[in-house]
Design a protein around this motif. Structure first.
Motif, PDB file in Angstrom:
ATOM      1  N   ARG A  47      -2.236  10.322  -4.320  1.00 37.11           N
ATOM      2  CA  ARG A  47      -0.962  11.036  -4.334  1.00 37.11           C
ATOM      3  C   ARG A  47       0.092  10.106  -3.747  1.00 37.11           C
ATOM      4  O   ARG A  47      -0.205   9.267  -2.899  1.00 37.11           O
ATOM      5  N   LEU A  48       1.313  10.269  -4.212  1.00 36.86           N
ATOM      6  CA  LEU A  48       2.440   9.479  -3.732  1.00 36.86           C
ATOM      7  C   LEU A  48       2.758   9.871  -2.304  1.00 36.86           C
ATOM      8  O   LEU A  48       2.744  11.046  -1.950  1.00 36.86           O
ATOM      9  N   ASP A  49       3.062   8.879  -1.458  1.00 35.73           N
ATOM     10  CA  ASP A  49       3.582   9.133  -0.113  1.00 35.73           C
ATOM     11  C   ASP A  49       5.049   8.722  -0.150  1.00 35.73           C
ATOM     12  O   ASP A  49       5.369   7.536  -0.098  1.00 35.73           O
ATOM     13  N   PRO A  50       5.962   9.669  -0.267  1.00 38.39           N
ATOM     14  CA  PRO A  50       7.381   9.332  -0.458  1.00 38.39           C
ATOM     15  C   PRO A  50       8.093   8.813   0.794  1.00 38.39           C
ATOM     16  O   PRO A  50       9.178   8.276   0.685  1.00 38.39           O
ATOM     17  N   ALA A  51       7.493   8.949   1.972  1.00 38.28           N
ATOM     18  CA  ALA A  51       8.179   8.544   3.209  1.00 38.28           C
ATOM     19  C   ALA A  51       8.657   7.088   3.191  1.00 38.28           C
ATOM     20  O   ALA A  51       9.826   6.829   3.490  1.00 38.28           O
TER      21      ALA A  51
END
Length: 82
Positions: A47-51
């Motif tokens: 999953r993408l970690d947008p931070a």
């Protein structure tokens, strides 16, 4: 599989790439901290970690405004384009 997650095989099919190629790309993204991995048995879900992307966006937004202004000035000096 949780919402926002995808298995490597699903990502490979969606991207039209080999499982190996996608796996290599994900390893780089994982090392960079841009994705998170969850293992469930033999399967791996990403999953993408947008931070980190938010941090980059915040830092570059100053330069975006700077260059938009400069390029606007250049456009006025050069005149209309075809």
């Amino acid at each position: 599989m949780s919402p926002g997650e995808a298995a490597v095989g699903d990502l490979a099919r969606a991207a039209g790439l080999s499982y190996s190629a996608v796996s290599q790309h994900l390893a780089i993204l994982l090392e960079a901290g841009l994705v998170e991995r969850r293992k469930a048995g033999r399967h791996q879900f990403y999953r993408l970690d947008p931070a980190p992307l938010r941090e980059i966006h915040a830092w570059t937004s100053h330069y975006e405004r700077f260059w938009r202004d400069r390029l606007g000035r250049l456009k006025r000096v050069l005149g209309p384009t075809r």
